[in-house]
Design a protein around this motif. Structure first.
Motif, PDB file in Angstrom:
ATOM      1  N   ILE A  31       0.899  -1.185   0.032  1.00 32.55           N
ATOM      2  CA  ILE A  31      -0.094   0.087  -0.150  1.00 32.55           C
ATOM      3  C   ILE A  31       0.892   1.081  -0.183  1.00 32.55           C
ATOM      4  O   ILE A  31       0.664   2.226  -0.513  1.00 32.55           O
ATOM      5  CB  ILE A  31      -0.910  -0.063   1.093  1.00 32.55           C
ATOM      6  CG1 ILE A  31      -1.749  -1.172   1.167  1.00 32.55           C
ATOM      7  CG2 ILE A  31      -1.918   1.359   1.291  1.00 32.55           C
ATOM      8  CD1 ILE A  31      -2.751  -1.391   2.279  1.00 32.55           C
ATOM      9  N   PHE A  32       1.947   1.178   0.771  1.00 27.47           N
ATOM     10  CA  PHE A  32       2.974   2.182   0.736  1.00 27.47           C
ATOM     11  C   PHE A  32       3.530   2.491  -0.648  1.00 27.47           C
ATOM     12  O   PHE A  32       3.381   3.725  -1.134  1.00 27.47           O
ATOM     13  CB  PHE A  32       3.819   2.195   1.924  1.00 27.47           C
ATOM     14  CG  PHE A  32       5.029   3.228   2.072  1.00 27.47           C
ATOM     15  CD1 PHE A  32       4.878   4.187   2.816  1.00 27.47           C
ATOM     16  CD2 PHE A  32       6.141   2.882   1.169  1.00 27.47           C
ATOM     17  CE1 PHE A  32       5.491   5.264   2.749  1.00 27.47           C
ATOM     18  CE2 PHE A  32       7.314   4.036   1.406  1.00 27.47           C
ATOM     19  CZ  PHE A  32       6.780   5.116   1.972  1.00 27.47           C
ATOM     20  N   GLN A  33       3.942   1.463  -1.277  1.00 30.60           N
ATOM     21  CA  GLN A  33       4.509   1.763  -2.539  1.00 30.60           C
ATOM     22  C   GLN A  33       3.224   2.013  -3.467  1.00 30.60           C
ATOM     23  O   GLN A  33       3.732   3.020  -4.332  1.00 30.60           O
ATOM     24  CB  GLN A  33       4.890   0.398  -2.899  1.00 30.60           C
ATOM     25  CG  GLN A  33       6.131  -0.106  -2.006  1.00 30.60           C
ATOM     26  CD  GLN A  33       7.139  -1.125  -2.741  1.00 30.60           C
ATOM     27  OE1 GLN A  33       7.261  -1.074  -4.016  1.00 30.60           O
ATOM     28  NE2 GLN A  33       8.003  -1.638  -1.975  1.00 30.60           N
ATOM     29  N   GLY A  34       2.412   1.577  -3.353  1.00 27.86           N
ATOM     30  CA  GLY A  34       1.157   2.149  -4.127  1.00 27.86           C
ATOM     31  C   GLY A  34       0.835   3.545  -3.996  1.00 27.86           C
ATOM     32  O   GLY A  34       0.383   4.294  -5.130  1.00 27.86           O
ATOM     33  N   ARG A  35       0.936   4.020  -2.730  1.00 29.04           N
ATOM     34  CA  ARG A  35       0.929   5.431  -2.691  1.00 29.04           C
ATOM     35  C   ARG A  35       1.900   6.361  -3.141  1.00 29.04           C
ATOM     36  O   ARG A  35       1.787   7.558  -3.174  1.00 29.04           O
ATOM     37  CB  ARG A  35       0.461   5.873  -1.006  1.00 29.04           C
ATOM     38  CG  ARG A  35      -0.799   5.283  -0.825  1.00 29.04           C
ATOM     39  CD  ARG A  35      -1.817   6.082  -1.237  1.00 29.04           C
ATOM     40  NE  ARG A  35      -1.625   7.665  -0.859  1.00 29.04           N
ATOM     41  CZ  ARG A  35      -1.854   8.210   0.140  1.00 29.04           C
ATOM     42  NH1 ARG A  35      -2.445   7.518   1.247  1.00 29.04           N
ATOM     43  NH2 ARG A  35      -1.865   9.480   0.218  1.00 29.04           N
ATOM     44  N   THR A  36       3.226   5.646  -3.073  1.00 26.84           N
ATOM     45  CA  THR A  36       4.396   6.591  -3.423  1.00 26.84           C
ATOM     46  C   THR A  36       4.828   6.442  -4.616  1.00 26.84           C
ATOM     47  O   THR A  36       5.630   7.301  -5.299  1.00 26.84           O
ATOM     48  CB  THR A  36       5.324   6.632  -2.228  1.00 26.84           C
ATOM     49  OG1 THR A  36       5.536   5.266  -2.353  1.00 26.84           O
ATOM     50  CG2 THR A  36       4.893   7.040  -0.995  1.00 26.84           C
ATOM     51  N   ARG A  37       4.686   5.441  -5.281  1.00 24.82           N
ATOM     52  CA  ARG A  37       5.594   4.969  -6.624  1.00 24.82           C
ATOM     53  C   ARG A  37       4.686   5.791  -7.548  1.00 24.82           C
ATOM     54  O   ARG A  37       3.467   5.746  -7.770  1.00 24.82           O
ATOM     55  CB  ARG A  37       5.463   3.527  -6.902  1.00 24.82           C
ATOM     56  CG  ARG A  37       6.794   2.833  -6.261  1.00 24.82           C
ATOM     57  CD  ARG A  37       7.147   1.734  -6.942  1.00 24.82           C
ATOM     58  NE  ARG A  37       7.838   0.857  -6.099  1.00 24.82           N
ATOM     59  CZ  ARG A  37       9.296   0.624  -6.318  1.00 24.82           C
ATOM     60  NH1 ARG A  37       9.820   1.600  -7.189  1.00 24.82           N
ATOM     61  NH2 ARG A  37       9.973  -0.060  -5.425  1.00 24.82           N
ATOM     62  N   GLY A  38       5.512   6.303  -8.490  1.00 20.01           N
ATOM     63  CA  GLY A  38       5.087   7.380  -9.471  1.00 20.01           C
ATOM     64  C   GLY A  38       4.427   8.558  -9.174  1.00 20.01           C
ATOM     65  O   GLY A  38       3.769   8.950  -9.865  1.00 20.01           O
ATOM     66  N   ILE A  39       4.209   8.901  -7.891  1.00 25.53           N
ATOM     67  CA  ILE A  39       3.705   9.961  -7.436  1.00 25.53           C
ATOM     68  C   ILE A  39       4.691  11.319  -7.207  1.00 25.53           C
ATOM     69  O   ILE A  39       5.745  10.996  -6.640  1.00 25.53           O
ATOM     70  CB  ILE A  39       2.958   9.902  -6.157  1.00 25.53           C
ATOM     71  CG1 ILE A  39       2.015   8.647  -6.164  1.00 25.53           C
ATOM     72  CG2 ILE A  39       2.320  11.005  -5.715  1.00 25.53           C
ATOM     73  CD1 ILE A  39       0.884   8.858  -7.116  1.00 25.53           C
ATOM     74  N   GLY A  40       4.324  12.471  -7.686  1.00 24.68           N
ATOM     75  CA  GLY A  40       5.252  13.580  -7.467  1.00 24.68           C
ATOM     76  C   GLY A  40       6.505  13.430  -8.077  1.00 24.68           C
ATOM     77  O   GLY A  40       7.503  13.705  -7.373  1.00 24.68           O
ATOM     78  N   VAL A  41       6.644  13.053  -9.521  1.00 25.79           N
ATOM     79  CA  VAL A  41       7.881  12.725 -10.057  1.00 25.79           C
ATOM     80  C   VAL A  41       8.631  14.135 -10.212  1.00 25.79           C
ATOM     81  O   VAL A  41       7.908  14.986 -10.777  1.00 25.79           O
ATOM     82  CB  VAL A  41       7.697  11.979 -11.411  1.00 25.79           C
ATOM     83  CG1 VAL A  41       9.128  11.695 -12.011  1.00 25.79           C
ATOM     84  CG2 VAL A  41       7.302  10.651 -11.032  1.00 25.79           C
ATOM     85  N   ILE A  42       9.943  14.294 -10.012  1.00 22.87           N
ATOM     86  CA  ILE A  42      10.616  15.633 -10.214  1.00 22.87           C
ATOM     87  C   ILE A  42      11.932  15.034 -11.021  1.00 22.87           C
ATOM     88  O   ILE A  42      12.791  14.200 -10.662  1.00 22.87           O
ATOM     89  CB  ILE A  42      11.030  16.103  -8.887  1.00 22.87           C
ATOM     90  CG1 ILE A  42       9.822  16.479  -8.085  1.00 22.87           C
ATOM     91  CG2 ILE A  42      11.834  17.453  -9.201  1.00 22.87           C
ATOM     92  CD1 ILE A  42      10.196  16.981  -6.607  1.00 22.87           C
ATOM     93  N   PRO A  43      11.920  15.522 -12.237  1.00 23.55           N
ATOM     94  CA  PRO A  43      13.097  15.256 -13.127  1.00 23.55           C
ATOM     95  C   PRO A  43      14.158  15.878 -12.641  1.00 23.55           C
ATOM     96  O   PRO A  43      13.988  16.930 -11.928  1.00 23.55           O
ATOM     97  CB  PRO A  43      12.659  15.638 -14.304  1.00 23.55           C
ATOM     98  CG  PRO A  43      11.235  16.095 -14.261  1.00 23.55           C
ATOM     99  CD  PRO A  43      11.024  16.335 -13.036  1.00 23.55           C
ATOM    100  N   ALA A  44      15.218  15.374 -12.846  1.00 25.87           N
ATOM    101  CA  ALA A  44      16.776  16.004 -12.322  1.00 25.87           C
ATOM    102  C   ALA A  44      16.768  17.483 -12.755  1.00 25.87           C
ATOM    103  O   ALA A  44      17.310  18.441 -11.904  1.00 25.87           O
ATOM    104  CB  ALA A  44      17.996  15.131 -12.911  1.00 25.87           C
ATOM    105  N   GLU A  45      16.617  17.853 -14.025  1.00 26.29           N
ATOM    106  CA  GLU A  45      16.727  19.108 -14.407  1.00 26.29           C
ATOM    107  C   GLU A  45      15.940  20.147 -13.636  1.00 26.29           C
ATOM    108  O   GLU A  45      16.387  21.118 -13.207  1.00 26.29           O
ATOM    109  CB  GLU A  45      16.416  19.243 -16.024  1.00 26.29           C
ATOM    110  CG  GLU A  45      17.454  18.811 -16.947  1.00 26.29           C
ATOM    111  CD  GLU A  45      18.790  19.946 -16.571  1.00 26.29           C
ATOM    112  OE1 GLU A  45      18.611  21.191 -16.237  1.00 26.29           O
ATOM    113  OE2 GLU A  45      19.866  19.548 -16.669  1.00 26.29           O
TER     114      GLU A  45
END
Lengths: 227, 345, 391
Positions: free
Chosen positions: C218-232
């Protein structure tokens, strides 16, 4: 430049001035690409590089630095070089008036590294992760027109820093998308980080912390005066 | 004594009065027990802390003290609230809880109303509470409340279905919708011809049990399905504007409902008030029945609260996809398999 | 796919796409949700004004300043040792780490170096405050995602570190232990063994957190792919610390630009990065960082040299004129002090570059199009301390 008054910590002058080839090279490349925008520079060997640009080239300086690999935005702020008319505000001003202390003579304005001509200087720092070096940029702002082009289109992080600098120093940044107060209430009057903005708490009552810098009783006062 | 109970046949008005009194005494008691045992003691044990220690022996009276505290507090309603709806909403939630207890059998005869469609009644009544939640959320005039209420409504629709479908397996196997009938069917039934230990349906309906517990968790808005009251997101959702005894009513209803659902799960899947090797017709169940049921309820509650204290919370859309894409298909498969086996065996 | 060379135009594109999606699906009236300054997820007094469509965030604008204490102004009327007590309160979970860059900047201007033993102890305490800070993050992030047990475990095990910091410095939260030219005191007796035990407990805590929280589906479901910030984007907003490393930028000031006065090169440790740049990556990097910090502490405890803990400095400290910027890798990210001295008892100007200020400024960019629960994930995983934003 005031010297340390204590003899045992006075640092000896370096015998031969060391050189910093890497930073010299960065400065040379930057100067060649920005042209006559660079009006001053300073290198502390092995440590840091200061570059002062003029206001017309302020935005271009960011772009040039970014293209040189300085892509990490560290901070943007400003310095007010006016010597504080209130000293350290250690004593409540009303006490000074009662005691008949004469008002302090204003000192001469001395700008720091890379020189300067005006009271207000913009201060910004960029960092290159590949080179492992940072550049501190400075830019003089004339007193009658405290404005500069915004960096927020080059470095998005400058957005908040410019908002902070605006309310703390009273600058304006041309082209900034959202020029509202960062910290202060909207109806706040004044620019707190200007040197002529008094620290109100100190003017109301003296601060007990001042005893900290007085010489200990019974100890030979070899350090000279506290103030 | 058991004979005395068995021959006790009061007039209608007296029996109704007794039933009303018993229910209104049982509901807060069960809530207190669950709150005290699980919310305070088991939870602090799992989280390696002490929990309440001062009120009563080892802090057992803490919840009572909290209740008294709530009763003393001012009854505040927000300025913009729809006052009438705001004040009635907790009672609607509590009403649904009280009605749940009507059909719960604590033994063959210790039941308020032994309905022929007990399962149907219980599941239908349980969903009434969302009306109270919606009323509370809307009338509070608070955006967090509104979002909480809408989440609760969406959650209810998503989780009523797997719950009902999970129960259908049991109903098919028992051949009756009466809760007492299901208990009797479990204890008089047999697994492949051997009836030695009775026949709790969890042995064959473990899938149904799992789905039912998951749905109960969602129905009770407990983690990992506590989005309607998610404290770190929408600040306790529809409860945010409630204070004093109205909040207490929400609290009572939540834990009494948890107890009721645990009891339903015990009846449907764990053999209810009966124990193996003691015939269901025995008069001992007048005394033993409630105790057995209570023990089973505590086991089920422990599972429910264990999950509550362990897991993080789903997101609303993840909850929906879990319900529609996993639980409902599983429940349907369960029904088909049960039906086929029922016909074949 | 647009190349992410120009963050503003990318941000504009993303915003436009989200607006279109939101507006085409349902023609609904938006809602403005005011989160904070008293919202539980803003742990402090951050206020976020979120424009919502249903549960989807159209725009989220953080409002700071509810805790602005004007430290930059206050430093101008305080002597250097007094400032040391003041800046403890910037990031109050890892207070010792706040003192170090300022002291190092002053030492650089004075051309003083602390004796080796002081450098060792400084580094140890620095890493201990990192452990104290980030272990609470792990628990608190779980709490914000609804797993309340993690929070209690974090508070329980963090106590081991705080006890060590307290027994060495006298202060659980605000040590005020660092001095220009060294440290206030030497370590108490038996401290090194106790610290070994404490670090072992913390390593066990990290394993427990990995089981309970980070490894949870569930934790991974809530956090994976959420709020992605690219390096640039991360670089141009000046994100630092674990937030930057979670975006795949392999940069750690402890390794790459360690100011003199800290001895990270004397320990064998590793900088962890994660390519994803999402909430999970940030949590994971922090989890690994806590482990590395505990390892650094354990190694340095074994090699700590003997000797004095204070260099010879004048009792009344006047810092020669000059300017210096010293930044260290604090628990929250890069924290630096730009000190301008005019040879007086007090600095002329101190610019405090705190990590959270930059870290949280990316929120309007990253929150667009997220759901309200995701906003909590993003906020929690960016990990800010309010005193570090407002200063």
């Amino acid at each position: 430049m005031s010297q340390l008054s204590s003899a045992d910590t006075e640092t000896p002058e370096e015998a031969a001035p060391a050189t910093d080839d890497a930073r010299e090279a960065v400065l040379a490349e930057f100067t060649s690409r920005l042209g006559d925008g660079v009006v001053g520079s300073h290198i502390r060997v092995g440590d840091d590089l200061w570059i002062r640009v003029d206001r017309a080239h302020w935005l271009e300086a960011a772009e040039v630095a970014k293209s040189m690999g300085y892509r990490f935005f560290d901070f943007l702020s400003a310095i007010d070089w006016l010597p504080s008319p209130f000293g350290r505000d250690m004593d409540a001003q009303e006490d000074l008036v009662v005691a008949g202390t004469p008002a302090k003579e204003p000192e001469a304005m001395v700008q720091g590294y890379a020189g300067g001509d005006t009271r207000f200087q913009l201060l910004a720092r960029l960092y290159s992760i590949s080179a492992g070096m940072g550049i501190t940029f400075k830019c003089d702002l004339p007193d009658d027109d405290l404005s500069a082009p915004t960096w927020s289109n080059v470095f998005a992080g400058a957005n908040w820093h410019e908002r902070e600098a605006r309310e703390m120093f009273g600058f304006s940044f041309d082209g900034h998308p959202n020029m509202i107060n960062m910290y202060l209430p909207a109806d706040f009057v004044g620019n707190p980080l200007r040197k002529d903005f008094p620290l109100l708490a100190r003017r109301v009552r003296p601060w007990p912390g001042i005893v900290d810098v007085e010489p200990m009783p019974g100890v030979a006062d070899e350090e000279g005066e506290g103030e | 004594m058991t004979l005395l109970l068995a021959s006790f046949a009061p007039p209608y008005w007296l029996s109704t009065l007794i039933k009303v009194l018993v229910i209104s005494a049982v509901v807060p008691t069960t809530a207190l027990i669950l709150g005290m045992v699980f919310l305070f003691k088991i939870m602090s044990w799992m989280q390696s802390r002490l929990g309440p220690q001062e009120a009563g022996p080892r802090g057992t009276l803490q919840l009572l003290a909290d209740g008294v505290k709530f009763l003393q507090k001012e009854d505040i309603a927000p300025n913009g609230a729809d006052l009438w709806v705001f004040k009635v909403a907790p009672l609607v939630v509590l009403m649904s809880t009280l009605l749940l207890y009507v059909a719960l059998p604590a033994s063959m005869h210790l039941v308020v109303a032994d309905l022929d469609v007990g399962v149907f009644f219980v599941l239908a009544i349980a969903s009434l509470s969302v009306i109270g939640v919606l009323m509370a959320g809307w009338s509070s005039a608070n955006k967090y409340s509104l979002m909480g209420a809408l989440r609760a409504a969406g959650q209810l629709i998503a989780y009523e279905l797997p719950m009902v479908l999970a129960v259908i397996g049991v109903v098919i196997q028992a051949g009756t919708m009466s809760l007492n009938g299901i208990v009797l069917a479990q204890n008089n039934g047999s697994i492949f011809g051997w009836g030695g230990i009775g026949f709790p349906y969890i042995l064959t309906q473990f899938l149904g049990f799992f789905i039912f517990i998951a749905a109960v968790q969602a129905e009770l808005t407990q983690p990992p399905f506590d989005m309607p009251v998610a404290e770190s997101e929408i600040v306790s959702g529809y409860q945010v504007e409630y204070t004093g005894f109205r909040f207490l009513i929400f609290f009572l209803a939540e834990f009494a409902t948890a107890f009721a659902f645990a009891a339903i799960a015990a009846v449907l899947f764990l053999g209810g008030w009966a124990v193996p090797w003691l015939p269901t017709a025995s008069d001992w169940y007048y005394v033993l029945g409630p105790m057995v049921l209570f023990a089973k309820v505590m086991i089920v509650s422990f599972i429910i609260f264990w999950v509550r204290f362990t897991y993080p919370r789903f997101r609303e859309d993840q909850l929906q996809s879990l319900a529609w894409k996993v639980l409902i298909p599983l429940a349907l498969v369960n029904i088909v398999v049960t039906a086929v086996l029922k016909v074949v065996l | 796919m647009t190349t992410v060379s120009d963050p503003q135009s990318v941000a504009a594109l993303v915003a436009e796409a989200n607006d279109n999606r939101v507006n085409l699906d349902f023609e609904t009236e938006g809602m403005t949700l005011n989160m904070g300054p008293q919202h539980p997820a803003t742990h402090g007094t951050l206020r976020i004004i979120a424009r919502l469509d249903g549960e989807q965030v159209i725009s989220a604008e953080p409002m700071c300043g509810y805790m602005h204490r004007g430290y930059e102004k206050l430093t101008e009327v305080r002597t250097y040792p007094q400032i040391n007590a003041l800046i403890n309160r910037i990031d109050w979970l890892g207070s010792f780490a706040n003192e170090v860059p300022f002291i190092l900047a002053a030492e650089k201007l004075m051309d003083v170096e602390a004796p080796p033993r002081a450098q060792w102890i400084r580094t140890i305490l620095f890493e201990m405050s990192r452990v104290a800070n980030i272990s609470l993050f792990l628990g608190d992030f779980g709490l914000q995602l609804g797993g309340m047990t993690a929070g209690f475990y974090a508070f329980r095990d963090r106590e081991w570190v705080l006890n060590q910091i307290e027994s060495a410095t006298g202060g659980r939260f605000h040590p005020n232990f660092d001095r220009i030219g060294g440290l206030k005191d030497d370590l108490p007796k038996g401290w090194i063994e106790e610290s070994h035990t404490a670090m072992d407990k913390l390593l066990a805590f990290c394993d427990e957190m990995e089981d309970l929280l980070v490894g949870n589906e569930i934790f991974q479901g809530r956090t994976r792919g959420i709020g992605v910030i690219p390096a640039e984007i991360a670089l141009s907003y000046g994100l630092s610390g674990a937030n930057l490393r979670a975006s795949g930028v392999d940069w750690d000031l402890r390794r790459d630009n360690c100011p003199p006065g800290l001895v990270y090169d004397k320990a064998d440790w590793k900088v962890w990065t994660h390519p994803d740049g999402d909430c999970f990556a940030r949590t994971w990097v922090r989890l690994q960082e806590t482990r590395e910090a505990a390892k650094i502490v354990k190694q340095l405890l074994d090699t700590i040299p003997s000797g004095p803990v204070m260099a010879k400095v004048p009792r009344i400290i006047k810092v020669p004129a000059g300017e210096a910027y010293v930044a260290t890798e604090n628990p929250l990210g890069e924290m630096g002090y730009y000190v301008v001295s005019k040879g007086d008892l007090v600095p002329f100007r101190v610019k405090i570059r705190s990590a959270s200020f930059n870290n949280i400024s990316v929120l309007p960019w990253v929150a667009r199009g997220a759901y309200v629960p995701d906003l909590i994930s993003i906020l929690g995983s960016l990990y800010f301390i309010l005193g570090d934003i407002d200063r």
